[in-house]
Design a protein around this motif. Structure first.
Motif, PDB file in Angstrom:
ATOM      1  N   LEU A 101       0.944  -1.259   0.062  1.00  0.00           N
ATOM      2  CA  LEU A 101       0.115   0.103  -0.007  1.00  0.00           C
ATOM      3  C   LEU A 101       0.861   1.292   0.095  1.00  0.00           C
ATOM      4  CD1 LEU A 101      -2.952  -1.188   2.470  1.00  0.00           C
ATOM      5  CD2 LEU A 101      -2.929  -0.762   0.229  1.00  0.00           C
ATOM      6  N   LEU A 132       2.131   1.979  -3.390  1.00  0.00           N
ATOM      7  CA  LEU A 132       1.008   2.341  -4.383  1.00  0.00           C
ATOM      8  C   LEU A 132       0.488   3.678  -3.792  1.00  0.00           C
ATOM      9  CD1 LEU A 132      -0.874  -1.190  -4.327  1.00  0.00           C
ATOM     10  CD2 LEU A 132       0.406   0.309  -6.394  1.00  0.00           C
ATOM     11  N   GLN A 133       1.286   4.436  -2.897  1.00  0.00           N
ATOM     12  CA  GLN A 133       1.176   5.641  -2.346  1.00  0.00           C
ATOM     13  C   GLN A 133      -0.335   6.056  -1.455  1.00  0.00           C
ATOM     14  OE1 GLN A 133       3.248   7.924  -3.458  1.00  0.00           O
ATOM     15  NE2 GLN A 133       4.344   6.470  -4.680  1.00  0.00           N
ATOM     16  N   PHE A 134      -0.585   4.771  -0.885  1.00  0.00           N
ATOM     17  CA  PHE A 134      -1.736   4.886   0.109  1.00  0.00           C
ATOM     18  C   PHE A 134      -1.027   5.241   1.188  1.00  0.00           C
ATOM     19  CE2 PHE A 134      -3.729   2.105  -3.152  1.00  0.00           C
ATOM     20  CZ  PHE A 134      -4.918   2.652  -3.337  1.00  0.00           C
ATOM     21  N   ARG A 135      -0.790   6.554   1.509  1.00  0.00           N
ATOM     22  CA  ARG A 135      -0.247   7.009   2.751  1.00  0.00           C
ATOM     23  C   ARG A 135      -0.785   7.085   3.973  1.00  0.00           C
ATOM     24  NH1 ARG A 135       4.556   8.583   0.293  1.00  0.00           N
ATOM     25  NH2 ARG A 135       4.317   9.315  -1.669  1.00  0.00           N
TER      26      ARG A 135
END
Lengths: 81, 81
Positions: free
Chosen positions: A25, A28-31
């Motif tokens: 995640l 995938l830039q889900f910060r």
């Protein structure tokens, strides 16, 4: 009646699968996700005419004795009409 | 904030793992269980300061794009403060 049973690793047990998902995640830039834990979910359909009391007892026994490894896992469940 | 994500096989998809569990329960004399479906459960902890709106959107995207195989699975989730 339906029973939803959730089985998760105990808090003290390392969860490499959850960590892998969290790493993915992040890439995938889900910060906003700080932590991921993975568990199992069971949907049990009970036979018609099972009383809520009997269901409660039966599901508790099934979750404890069959679906959960008590050394590393814990469970919770809820019943739904 | 915590997000509980539940991923299950679609109703039309065969679930051999659930059937195996049901068979085992039957052999163990748990007679009230008519059907078992197995799914996955994810507990995501969100970073402090994430708003409910942002969390709703982010978790929906994560569940749809990363945690679920849309061909055979469906998902639901709920947020918890």
């Amino acid at each position: 009646m339906k029973a939803h049973v959730y089985v998760t690793l105990k808090r003290t047990v390392l969860d490499p699968q959850g960590q892998t998902i969290q790493g993915a995640l992040k890439k995938l830039q889900f910060r906003s996700v700080a932590d991921v834990r993975q568990g199992k979910y069971f949907l049990l359909t009970l036979a018609d005419g099972t009383s809520r009391d009997a269901a409660q007892k039966e599901i508790d026994r099934i979750a404890r004795d069959v679906l959960t490894n008590p050394v590393i896992e814990e469970y919770s469940f809820r019943l739904e009409e």
